[in-house]
Design a protein around this motif. Sequence first.
Motif, PDB file in Angstrom:
ATOM      1  N   TRP A 108      -6.076   1.514  -6.510  1.00  0.00           N
ATOM      2  CA  TRP A 108      -4.871   2.324  -6.391  1.00  0.00           C
ATOM      3  C   TRP A 108      -3.842   1.920  -7.443  1.00  0.00           C
ATOM      4  CZ3 TRP A 108      -4.178   6.698  -3.750  1.00  0.00           C
ATOM      5  CH2 TRP A 108      -5.131   7.013  -2.770  1.00  0.00           C
ATOM      6  N   ASP A 109      -3.447   2.916  -8.255  1.00  0.00           N
ATOM      7  CA  ASP A 109      -2.430   2.713  -9.286  1.00  0.00           C
ATOM      8  C   ASP A 109      -1.494   3.905  -9.287  1.00  0.00           C
ATOM      9  OD1 ASP A 109      -3.930   4.752 -10.449  1.00  0.00           O
ATOM     10  OD2 ASP A 109      -4.831   3.452 -11.979  1.00  0.00           O
ATOM     11  N   GLY A 134      10.936  13.370   4.034  1.00  0.00           N
ATOM     12  CA  GLY A 134       9.515  13.532   3.793  1.00  0.00           C
ATOM     13  C   GLY A 134       9.065  12.852   2.518  1.00  0.00           C
ATOM     14  N   GLU A 135       9.881  12.958   1.470  1.00  0.00           N
ATOM     15  CA  GLU A 135       9.545  12.305   0.204  1.00  0.00           C
ATOM     16  C   GLU A 135       9.595  10.783   0.336  1.00  0.00           C
ATOM     17  OE1 GLU A 135      11.214  15.934  -2.650  1.00  0.00           O
ATOM     18  OE2 GLU A 135      12.497  14.230  -2.133  1.00  0.00           O
ATOM     19  N   GLN A 136      10.544  10.282   1.119  1.00  0.00           N
ATOM     20  CA  GLN A 136      10.593   8.841   1.362  1.00  0.00           C
ATOM     21  C   GLN A 136       9.352   8.376   2.129  1.00  0.00           C
ATOM     22  OE1 GLN A 136      14.186   7.122   2.913  1.00  0.00           O
ATOM     23  NE2 GLN A 136      15.508   8.390   1.641  1.00  0.00           N
ATOM     24  N   GLN A 137       8.862   9.226   3.035  1.00  0.00           N
ATOM     25  CA  GLN A 137       7.638   8.851   3.762  1.00  0.00           C
ATOM     26  C   GLN A 137       6.442   8.818   2.814  1.00  0.00           C
ATOM     27  OE1 GLN A 137       7.396   7.989   7.345  1.00  0.00           O
ATOM     28  NE2 GLN A 137       5.741   7.067   6.168  1.00  0.00           N
ATOM     29  N   MET A 138       6.372   9.780   1.912  1.00  0.00           N
ATOM     30  CA  MET A 138       5.311   9.755   0.900  1.00  0.00           C
ATOM     31  C   MET A 138       5.405   8.487   0.052  1.00  0.00           C
ATOM     32  SD  MET A 138       5.478  13.719  -0.388  1.00  0.00           S
ATOM     33  CE  MET A 138       5.400  15.067   0.799  1.00  0.00           C
ATOM     34  N   LEU A 139       6.629   8.106  -0.282  1.00  0.00           N
ATOM     35  CA  LEU A 139       6.830   6.899  -1.073  1.00  0.00           C
ATOM     36  C   LEU A 139       6.403   5.662  -0.286  1.00  0.00           C
ATOM     37  CD1 LEU A 139       7.847   5.412  -3.561  1.00  0.00           C
ATOM     38  CD2 LEU A 139      10.181   5.603  -2.658  1.00  0.00           C
ATOM     39  N   ALA A 140       6.708   5.629   1.004  1.00  0.00           N
ATOM     40  CA  ALA A 140       6.317   4.488   1.824  1.00  0.00           C
ATOM     41  C   ALA A 140       4.793   4.359   1.892  1.00  0.00           C
ATOM     42  CB  ALA A 140       6.901   4.621   3.229  1.00  0.00           C
ATOM     43  N   ILE A 141       4.111   5.487   2.000  1.00  0.00           N
ATOM     44  CA  ILE A 141       2.642   5.455   2.014  1.00  0.00           C
ATOM     45  C   ILE A 141       2.120   5.044   0.647  1.00  0.00           C
ATOM     46  CG2 ILE A 141       0.545   6.830   2.294  1.00  0.00           C
ATOM     47  CD1 ILE A 141       2.126   8.578   4.292  1.00  0.00           C
ATOM     48  N   GLY A 142       2.697   5.633  -0.415  1.00  0.00           N
ATOM     49  CA  GLY A 142       2.279   5.267  -1.764  1.00  0.00           C
ATOM     50  C   GLY A 142       2.499   3.797  -2.054  1.00  0.00           C
ATOM     51  N   ARG A 143       3.613   3.263  -1.589  1.00  0.00           N
ATOM     52  CA  ARG A 143       3.922   1.844  -1.797  1.00  0.00           C
ATOM     53  C   ARG A 143       2.880   0.966  -1.106  1.00  0.00           C
ATOM     54  NH1 ARG A 143       9.596   0.110   0.565  1.00  0.00           N
ATOM     55  NH2 ARG A 143       8.416   0.570   2.459  1.00  0.00           N
ATOM     56  N   ALA A 144       2.475   1.338   0.115  1.00  0.00           N
ATOM     57  CA  ALA A 144       1.441   0.578   0.823  1.00  0.00           C
ATOM     58  C   ALA A 144       0.101   0.673   0.098  1.00  0.00           C
ATOM     59  CB  ALA A 144       1.308   1.081   2.257  1.00  0.00           C
ATOM     60  N   LEU A 145      -0.218   1.839  -0.424  1.00  0.00           N
ATOM     61  CA  LEU A 145      -1.485   2.001  -1.147  1.00  0.00           C
ATOM     62  C   LEU A 145      -1.500   1.195  -2.436  1.00  0.00           C
ATOM     63  CD1 LEU A 145      -2.064   5.830  -0.640  1.00  0.00           C
ATOM     64  CD2 LEU A 145      -3.394   3.975   0.387  1.00  0.00           C
ATOM     65  N   MET A 146      -0.346   1.027  -3.063  1.00  0.00           N
ATOM     66  CA  MET A 146      -0.271   0.251  -4.307  1.00  0.00           C
ATOM     67  C   MET A 146      -0.609  -1.225  -4.088  1.00  0.00           C
ATOM     68  SD  MET A 146       0.495   2.078  -7.070  1.00  0.00           S
ATOM     69  CE  MET A 146       1.414   1.084  -8.253  1.00  0.00           C
ATOM     70  N   THR A 147      -0.571  -1.684  -2.860  1.00  0.00           N
ATOM     71  CA  THR A 147      -0.998  -3.056  -2.566  1.00  0.00           C
ATOM     72  C   THR A 147      -2.520  -3.157  -2.539  1.00  0.00           C
ATOM     73  OG1 THR A 147      -1.084  -2.852  -0.139  1.00  0.00           O
ATOM     74  CG2 THR A 147       1.060  -3.368  -1.135  1.00  0.00           C
ATOM     75  N   ASN A 148      -3.192  -2.001  -2.659  1.00  0.00           N
ATOM     76  CA  ASN A 148      -4.655  -1.933  -2.574  1.00  0.00           C
ATOM     77  C   ASN A 148      -5.180  -2.585  -1.296  1.00  0.00           C
ATOM     78  OD1 ASN A 148      -6.196  -0.636  -4.973  1.00  0.00           O
ATOM     79  ND2 ASN A 148      -4.408  -1.636  -5.884  1.00  0.00           N
ATOM     80  N   PRO A 149      -4.771  -2.001  -0.152  1.00  0.00           N
ATOM     81  CA  PRO A 149      -5.143  -2.585   1.130  1.00  0.00           C
ATOM     82  C   PRO A 149      -6.589  -2.273   1.504  1.00  0.00           C
ATOM     83  CG  PRO A 149      -3.990  -0.534   1.504  1.00  0.00           C
ATOM     84  CD  PRO A 149      -3.973  -0.780   0.014  1.00  0.00           C
ATOM     85  N   ARG A 150      -7.094  -3.047   2.446  1.00  0.00           N
ATOM     86  CA  ARG A 150      -8.381  -2.761   3.065  1.00  0.00           C
ATOM     87  C   ARG A 150      -8.166  -2.091   4.420  1.00  0.00           C
ATOM     88  NH1 ARG A 150     -11.174  -8.542   2.791  1.00  0.00           N
ATOM     89  NH2 ARG A 150     -13.099  -7.422   3.215  1.00  0.00           N
ATOM     90  N   LEU A 151      -7.004  -2.340   5.015  1.00  0.00           N
ATOM     91  CA  LEU A 151      -6.606  -1.694   6.264  1.00  0.00           C
ATOM     92  C   LEU A 151      -5.205  -1.149   6.070  1.00  0.00           C
ATOM     93  CD1 LEU A 151      -6.868  -1.066   9.325  1.00  0.00           C
ATOM     94  CD2 LEU A 151      -5.965  -3.353   9.775  1.00  0.00           C
TER      95      LEU A 151
END
Length: 229
Positions: A108-109, A134-151
Amino acid sequence: MSFLTLEGVTASYGASQALFGIDLSVGEGEVVALMGRNGMGKSTTIKVICRLLKHSAGKVRFAGQDMSSLPAHKAARLGLGLVPEGRRCFTNLSVYENLYASARPGEWDFDKVHALFPRLGERSDQLAGSLSGGEQQMLAIGRALMTNPRLLILDEATEGLAPVVRQEIWASIATLKKTTGLSIIVVDKTISELRHVADKVVILERGETVWRGTIDGLSTDIKDQYLGV
């Protein structure tokens, strides 16, 4: 095989006990809906998983590792990505800076996050505090994905959003389920939307796990008793 397991977990806030026996498992690539009425222990369970709150009894294991003694930052490095209730974006930083702050090496980048949420690319230089909810929620999800999580853990990811934005968020969750190997926990009440993404449901009542099964197994009696819908 379970990727995350909680067995008989109890936890307290000071002298006030909040969890009395949580049993929960998430398999690799599995989407689990964590449900229950308000105040029944869902967010507290998330805090225990992310090591933001220590449990007092029971077992918590993630990716084969005992989580009992791990601080939150070390748990995150194992691959826990949290989208907290209330979003909690850094409002005085730009969209780009919010994403950059959480970036870790991996699949994830910026390009992948922008492909999932094109509006974040369009508003890259905009302060997060000026975005819509809604855009802040998208950003919160994107920010979590940028950590490259497994869960990936989504705590009330669509609460308080307009219906059209809710649909966008649910579509993104469905895309993640179809195109990635992520394990996902979704805390939400919307059975009609969860039906399209959840592999199984875990219901909490007064700090205990009271029901586990598929979403199609949610009878009217169970919904009336534990969900109030």
